[in-house]
Design a protein around this motif. Structure first.
Motif, short mmCIF file in Angstrom:
data_model
loop_
_atom_site.label_atom_id
_atom_site.label_comp_id
_atom_site.label_asym_id
_atom_site.label_seq_id
_atom_site.Cartn_x
_atom_site.Cartn_y
_atom_site.Cartn_z
N PRO A 265 0.80 -1.14 0.21
CA PRO A 265 0.06 0.10 0.03
C PRO A 265 0.78 1.31 -0.18
O PRO A 265 2.09 1.22 0.64
N HIS A 266 0.44 2.32 -0.53
CA HIS A 266 0.79 3.76 -0.26
C HIS A 266 -0.02 4.34 0.42
O HIS A 266 -1.35 4.09 0.38
N GLY A 267 0.36 5.53 1.35
CA GLY A 267 -0.60 6.08 1.85
C GLY A 267 -0.73 7.77 1.46
O GLY A 267 0.09 8.07 1.02
N TYR B 86 2.70 13.83 1.16
CA TYR B 86 3.58 12.72 1.27
C TYR B 86 2.93 11.39 1.59
O TYR B 86 1.81 11.30 1.78
N CYS B 87 3.68 10.42 1.17
CA CYS B 87 3.06 9.04 1.43
C CYS B 87 3.34 8.51 2.89
O CYS B 87 4.47 8.78 3.39
N THR B 88 2.26 8.12 3.53
CA THR B 88 2.22 7.93 5.00
C THR B 88 2.61 6.25 5.33
O THR B 88 2.90 6.04 6.50
N ASP B 89 2.82 5.41 4.10
CA ASP B 89 3.04 4.07 4.53
C ASP B 89 4.68 3.57 3.94
O ASP B 89 4.84 4.06 2.78
N PHE B 90 5.35 3.22 4.98
CA PHE B 90 6.54 3.02 4.85
C PHE B 90 6.70 1.93 3.47
O PHE B 90 6.96 0.77 3.83
N CYS B 91 6.81 2.39 2.33
CA CYS B 91 6.80 1.40 0.90
C CYS B 91 8.13 0.94 0.47
O CYS B 91 7.91 -0.03 -0.44
N SER B 92 9.05 1.70 0.69
CA SER B 92 10.55 1.15 0.00
C SER B 92 11.43 1.92 0.84
O SER B 92 11.45 2.68 1.72
N LEU C 257 13.22 4.19 -0.41
CA LEU C 257 12.95 5.50 -0.47
C LEU C 257 11.86 6.33 -0.26
O LEU C 257 11.28 7.19 -0.86
N HIS C 258 10.98 5.35 0.65
CA HIS C 258 9.47 6.07 1.17
C HIS C 258 9.76 7.63 1.48
O HIS C 258 8.98 8.29 1.24
N GLN C 259 10.73 7.87 2.32
CA GLN C 259 10.89 9.16 2.79
C GLN C 259 10.98 10.17 1.62
O GLN C 259 10.70 11.41 1.95
N GLU C 260 11.24 9.40 0.55
CA GLU C 260 11.44 10.54 -0.60
C GLU C 260 10.13 10.63 -1.37
O GLU C 260 10.04 11.65 -2.43
N MET C 261 9.18 9.99 -0.95
CA MET C 261 7.95 9.83 -1.66
C MET C 261 6.98 11.09 -1.23
O MET C 261 6.30 11.08 -0.34
N GLN C 262 7.27 12.37 -1.56
CA GLN C 262 6.69 13.46 -1.18
C GLN C 262 6.43 14.80 -2.32
O GLN C 262 6.99 14.34 -3.43
CU1 CUA Z 1 4.74 5.06 -0.78
CU2 CUA Z 1 5.64 5.21 1.18
#
Ligand code: CUA
Ligand code: K7E
Length: 657
Positions: A582-584, A618-624, A626-631
């Motif tokens: 999932p992504h949030g 931003y994306c709230t679900d730790f997805c990879s 580079l999740h923290q870059e998903m913004q």
């Molecule tokens: Cu998509 Cu974290």
């Protein structure tokens, strides 16, 4: 209770001291191999799912048994910020009612769908007390897919209980109220004349599970507490416990406890359903919501219906009888054979067990003790199989194993008592910590119980866990019931207040699990299936953002030209097609909740900007990694500004003019 605790502590130290030998006071202690029996090694799976009601949390939680591990909380009647259920635009209609949007519920009982009197693992039905509703959850996705409101009803407690082939889900009202077609603006003291009870039969489509109210029985104004379907011999019947046969409307604790006996109402639902087909009954105006979630459009719709089919129970011949049952019965439970019906009078000091065959004979021979509001009352002695003498104090609920034993929970004396259904002898009793409400045996309400485990769902926790301030987690207690004596194995905390639960073999459910939603099957009104189709569209002050998410970027992640006074709708599609990805999505200051978007799903979140400036998302679900870059960023300009609408990600991101 204190005594029990001291005994238990003592017994435990005895075990600790002497090793695993069984102490003399084993009745309230934990034996040496308890830990082994509940230990599910890392990476291993539990043998059973326990679907447990959340009470005033409005949700259902799922535990693994025997480990007691919490697997998931399923949003049903309450908004859920973790998933966005009831906050996002596409799930909000699920919580619509004839009273408007109701973001909370009180969830007590659960029923897994049955085929031939056994769990089939397809659907899970859940009741809501406060604003009467019944939900259906799909066990391939563990999501709520349908909610139907129950009109002419208040406090939908005697619900949901299913017939042995899930033909019907029933909903009996706790409060009697005036029906919606009579003017309800009347003195409360006219209860006896103007109020009615309602028992609702919801038909379930055998293929799709889709629910619709088939008919309602209008009954004398008593309170319905619980119910069970017949099975085997009694298949085709339903049994409802009633209280307040005194018809009190105030100070019920005194006024509804006057009669020595209340009733179990036996109803031949098969016959009544035939009468309905033949056209018996009438249409009554009543408003109620029917909400349906679709797994292709990933959206819910809410329809307000305005009519139900009603039959007055006193007009029906030969389909409804009262069985007198001592002292405000709570549970009315039917044994696996369908022959025995167990009443649990909250204020009684014995447990009456009724015989279905004796009941049928009494009906045939018309052995009635008069009637109650036009419904024949059977003679107590004539239909009684026998009484369990001195079982304990405050019996509430009974479940069964496959070996002819019943297990009854006792709130006041705080114990679980095992007794033999035929001989009515008490076989074993074990203390619970403390004050058990419901108990659940694996498959304990079916024709073929699995037995093995019993869980007591306790109302009071006191000292069982580390203290957590004035409010403590409720405690569930797992017992091994394979032996003659029940053996306490484990305590585990629950979410909300647990009432009933269904314990189902994992094997019935695991193979049917859906892992992703097929993006090609996605028919959401605002789906975007590739990044090239992402766009931002203005229509007056409404802005629609068609957005995609994939590891690990948002498209578009720079948006300009949003103005104060706009209403922004983010339509977000998760393009992933892998399990557990999932992504949030959240925007700074969004006053609803994040939305969690599963692979292949689309979700719509509404956002109204509250200040001029740069707003992160931003994306709230730790997805990879580079999740923290998903913004990304949204630029909000003043109302009436002419900042052009520009958007994009990477090379396509808007450049300075
Ligand atoms: Cu998509 Cu974290
Ligand atoms: Cu908790 Cu079933 Cu609402 Cu008994 S009820 S405990």
């Amino acid at each position: 209770m204190k005594n029990n605790l001291i005994k238990a502590t003592l017994a435990f130290s005895v075990i600790a001291f002497f090793g695993a030998c069984k102490p003399k006071t084993a009745s309230d202690a934990v034996t040496g191999n308890a830990a082994q029996k509940v230990y599910v090694a890392p990476g291993e799976h539990d043998e059973f799912y326990s679907f447990t009601s959340g009470g005033f949390s409005g949700q259902v939680s799922v535990y693994g048994i025997p480990s007691g591990r919490l697997l998931k909380v399923l949003p049903v009647f309450s908004q859920d910020p973790e998933t966005g259920y009831g906050y996002g635009e596409d799930t909000k209609p699920m919580l619509n009612t004839s009273h408007g949007f109701v973001p909370w519920g009180d969830q007590h009982h659960l029923a897994v769908s049955q085929t031939n009197g056994e769990y089939d693992g397809r659907w899970l039905f859940a009741n809501e007390n406060n604003t009467p509703r019944v939900a259906r959850l799909d066990l391939t996705t563990f999501t709520t897919t349908e909610i139907i409101e129950i009109p002419n009803s208040a406090g939908n407690h005697s619900s949901p209980f299913v017939t042995d082939n899930t033909e019907y889900v029933v909903a009996g009202t706790r409060f009697s109220v005036p029906f919606e077609d009579v003017n309800g603006d009347i003195p409360i003291s006219t209860y006896a004349e103007n109020f009615s009870g309602a028992i609702t039969f919801i038909k379930v489509d055998p293929e799709t599970g889709k629910m619709g109210i088939d008919f309602q029985l209008k009954t004398p104004p008593v309170n319905y507490d619980l119910s069970r379907t017949g099975k085997g011999a009694s298949s085709g019947w339903f049994f409802f416990s009633t209280y307040n046969t005194e018809k009190a409307h105030t100070l019920l604790e005194v006024n509804a406890s006057q009669n020595d006996k209340d009733f179990i109402l036996a109803v031949n639902w098969k016959k009544i359903s035939e009468m309905v087909k033949e056209g018996k009954g009438r249409k009554v105006k009543a408003k109620y919501a029917h909400n349906v979630y679709d797994h292709n459009s990933h959206s819910a719709t809410s329809t307000i219906l305005d009519e139900v089919h009603v039959l007055d129970i006193e007009d029906l011949e030969g389909v409804a009888y009262y069985i007198p049952c001592p002292k405000s019965p709570h549970g009315a439970d039917v044994d696996p054979s369908g022959e025995y019906i167990v009443g649990s009078g909250k204020l009684a000091s014995l447990i009456p067990v009724f015989s279905f065959s004796k009941m049928m004979k009494a009906i045939e021979e018309k052995k009635f003790d008069g009637d109650f509001d036009g419904i024949p009352v059977l003679n107590y002695e004539t239909v009684l199989h026998g009484e369990v003498q001195k079982p304990g104090l405050g019996p509430l609920h009974t479940e069964f194993d496959a070996n002819g034993n019943a297990y009854t929970s006792f709130f006041v004396s705080s114990e679980v008592v095992k007794w033999n259904v035929k001989t009515l002898e008490v076989v074993d009793r074990q203390p619970t910590y403390y004050s058990t409400g419901h108990l659940t045996v694996a498959g304990g309400n079916t024709k073929n119980p699995y037995g093995k485990y019993l869980v007591a769902w306790n109302k009071i926790t006191k000292d069982r866990y580390l203290p957590t301030g004035p409010e403590l987690a409720q405690s569930a207690q797992l017992f091994d019931i394979t032996g003659e004596k029940m053996e306490l194995l484990l305590d585990f905390p629950t979410i909300g207040e647990p009432h009933y639960a269904q314990i189902v073999p994992a094997s019935l459910i695991v193979d049917k699990q859906k892992r992703i939603y097929d993006i090609n099957a996605n028919t959401h009104k605002h789906v975007v299936k590739n990044e090239d189709d992402t766009r931002v569209v203005r229509n007056g002050n409404r802005v629609d953002v068609y957005m995609t998410l994939i590891r690990t970027h948002i498209t578009p992640d720079n948006i300009e030209g949003i103005r104060m006074g706009d209403e922004v709708y983010f339509h977000i599609t998760n393009l992933e097609q892998d399990w557990d990805l999932p992504h949030g999505f959240a925007v700074m200051g969004n006053n609803n909740s994040e939305v969690l978007i599963l692979p292949g799903e689309t979700r719509t979140m509404k956002w109204v900007p509250t200040k001029v400036g740069i707003i992160p998302m931003y994306c709230t679900d730790f997805c990879s990694a580079l999740h923290q870059e998903m913004q990304g960023y949204i630029r909000v300009s003043p109302a009436g500004s002419n900042t052009p609408l520009r958007y994009g990600t990477g090379d396509k991101a808007p450049k300075a003019e």
